[in-house]
Design an enzyme around this catalytic site. Structure first.
Site, mmCIF file in Angstrom:
data_model
loop_
_atom_site.group_PDB
_atom_site.id
_atom_site.type_symbol
_atom_site.label_atom_id
_atom_site.label_comp_id
_atom_site.label_asym_id
_atom_site.label_seq_id
_atom_site.Cartn_x
_atom_site.Cartn_y
_atom_site.Cartn_z
ATOM 1 N N GLY A 216 26.184 -6.299 -31.305
ATOM 2 C CA GLY A 216 26.820 -6.718 -32.549
ATOM 3 C C GLY A 216 27.882 -7.773 -32.300
ATOM 4 O O GLY A 216 27.769 -8.616 -31.396
ATOM 5 N N SER A 217 28.964 -7.702 -33.058
ATOM 6 C CA SER A 217 29.955 -8.775 -33.049
ATOM 7 C C SER A 217 30.788 -8.862 -31.784
ATOM 8 O O SER A 217 31.496 -9.846 -31.589
ATOM 9 C CB SER A 217 30.879 -8.635 -34.267
ATOM 10 O OG SER A 217 30.155 -8.890 -35.461
ATOM 11 N N THR A 218 30.730 -7.852 -30.899
ATOM 12 C CA THR A 218 31.414 -8.028 -29.619
ATOM 13 C C THR A 218 30.800 -9.189 -28.838
ATOM 14 O O THR A 218 31.476 -9.820 -28.021
ATOM 15 C CB THR A 218 31.356 -6.745 -28.764
ATOM 16 O OG1 THR A 218 29.989 -6.367 -28.559
ATOM 17 C CG2 THR A 218 32.110 -5.607 -29.434
#
Length: 482
Positions: A216-218
């Site tokens: 995801g956004s990591t």
């Protein structure tokens, strides 16, 4: 009569050659693999007949061997079994061995090459052979904070010392009690293994190192790094950030979390990271191209084998992406997959000025007389980004925690740098909650990655900031002694 006798003699000769070849193959060429095969009962009796060395955390044995009155001689016992199960694994008469029990088996049994002179000494003095002690890098306070933080939720936590690569915490939940597998009651050991293998989340496989998940956004940290390293972007560069992005060559669209705006049709790279703007990073990924993203991901460790010494499953940035796939990959979705170990490595590299140190779990191996047999020396895995890029990424991650999606990781008096992630999974299932961070930002002592599968206790309402960030905060506080 001579002809039939010659034929018979030839047949007998061929049979002898075949027999000798088979014996040579089994006794010489296959000797090593047969000897190390966990199913080899003779090997098991020989191993259990000697005291296996302990696995040690901060001076305390968390796995040790005790004398028992049965055919084997010694039985493996584990203290705080569930807490350290992702570290020790298990050693079982029936089911073999895993994790450090497997990776350091030669040292633990005393058969390692580095223990050759110890074996010679024992032979000459008549001393009973003993295995070596394996001393880990684990910090008990960090391990306990991670384990408590995850609680009954499925997930994993990895904490690394950025300057050396020492693994300070390695937790996977659900954990398991290795004692139930180590019993010499073969029926009970087999039943325990079957039950664990069929338990939801498969406790026998570490979520920290043996499973890969959409980050995801990591993963936007990797995309940001690629952008800054390209020389075409700075933290203040403005990027298109529509509320909804029409993906090229496709009828599909991509939007931000909750369908929200990122603050305008254009935002700076810093603001995009602070609010975790999907459309901005998807645009950025397409501008950079999949080759640039892949090259940057590989500098952080993606697509590369790793042993700590247990083998870690390769994190994946896929090959040959079209534009829509590149857009989705730039935000850590599509076919991008990472272990929590990998995402801790991303933060650790940024924290260490762009230099990624190779993670390691074993600090020292000591023989039975406590003399040092080997000690791990920190080594460089790669130069992930320049020191300038690392400094800029650090400030952007500090802004995420101070003003953005990661405020739940704030620690009074400590500047924390972090990034949240809420990763979509299969249809109908809640997203994974992620958080990766390091602290103190100006002098990092720990980098951490937290994964809570399918939102944990919050389910579909979960975000990385709400669920994973508080766990990371607790681990950082434990390492810093707060």
């Amino acid at each position: 009569m001579n002809t039939p006798l010659r034929r018979l003699a030839n047949v007998v000769l061929v049979m002898f050659v075949v027999l000798l070849g088979a014996v040579t193959w089994v006794q010489y060429l296959q000797a090593s693999s047969l000897d190390s095969d966990p199913r080899n009962v003779r090997t098991l009796y020989r191993e259990y007949g000697n005291a296996r060395g302990p696995i040690v955390v901060a001076g305390k044995a968390v796995a040790s061997s005790v004398k028992v009155d049965d055919a084997f001689g010694y039985q493996r016992t584990y203290s705080d079994g569930s807490l350290y199960s992702a570290v020790t694994g298990f050693y079982s008469v029936v089911n073999g061995r895993t994790q450090l029990e497997q990776a350091e088996n030669d040292a633990l049994t005393g058969r390692g090459d580095q223990l050759f002179f110890t074996r010679i000494r024992d032979l000459l003095t008549g001393r009973r052979p003993e295995g070596a002690a394996v001393e880990t890098t684990i910090l008990p306070a960090a391990q306990k904070a991670a384990y408590r933080g995850l609680g009954d939720q499925q997930g994993a936590v990895v904490a690394i010392e950025p300057s050396t690569g020492k693994i300070l915490a390695l937790v996977s939940t659900p954990g398991f009690d290795p004692n139930k597998l180590a019993t010499h009651d073969l029926a009970k050991a087999g039943a325990a293994y079957t039950k664990l293998a069929n338990t939801e989340g498969n406790p026998l496989r570490s979520n920290a190192t043996q499973e890969i998940f959409p980050p995801g956004s990591t993963f936007k940290l990797v995309t940001t790094a690629a952008a800054v390293e390209s020389g075409q972007y700075t933290p203040d560069t403005k990027i298109d950030s529509p509320r909804v992005l029409q993906l090229p060559q496709s009828s599909a669209t991509l939007q931000n979390f909750g369908g929200e705006s990122c603050g305008g049709d254009q935002v700076t790279l810093t603001q995009a990271l602070v609010v975790s703007c999907n459309t901005a990073f998807a645009n950025l990924g397409m501008d950079l191209g999949d080759d640039a993203l892949r090259a940057q991901a590989e500098k952080f460790g993606f697509n590369t084998p790793l042993a700590i010494p247990m083998n870690v499953v390769k994190s994946v940035f896929p090959p040959d992406l079209d534009q829509p796939s590149t857009a989705q990959s730039a935000i850590g979705q599509r076919d991008v997959r990472a272990t929590p170990m990998e995402m801790a490595m991303v933060s650790a590299a940024i924290a260490n000025g762009g230099t990624l140190m190779k993670p390691y779990l074993v600090d020292t191996i000591r023989s039975a007389d406590l003399s040092v047999v080997s000690k791990t020396q920190p080594s460089v895995f790669s130069t992930a980004v320049s020191s300038q890029t690392a400094a800029e990424l650090t400030q952007m991650m500090v802004d995420v925690v101070q003003h953005g999606t990661g405020t739940a990781a704030q620690i009074p008096g400590v500047e924390v740098a972090g990034k949240t992630g809420t990763a979509q999974t299969a249809d109908g299932k809640a997203p994974h909650a992620w958080f990766t961070a390091f602290a103190p930002a100006s002098n990092p002592k720990v980098a951490v990655a937290v994964l809570v599968e399918h939102g944990g206790s919050l389910g579909s309402e979960a975000t990385g900031g709400a669920v994973a960030a508080p766990i990371a905060k607790a681990v950082i506080e434990a390492v810093l002694g707060r």
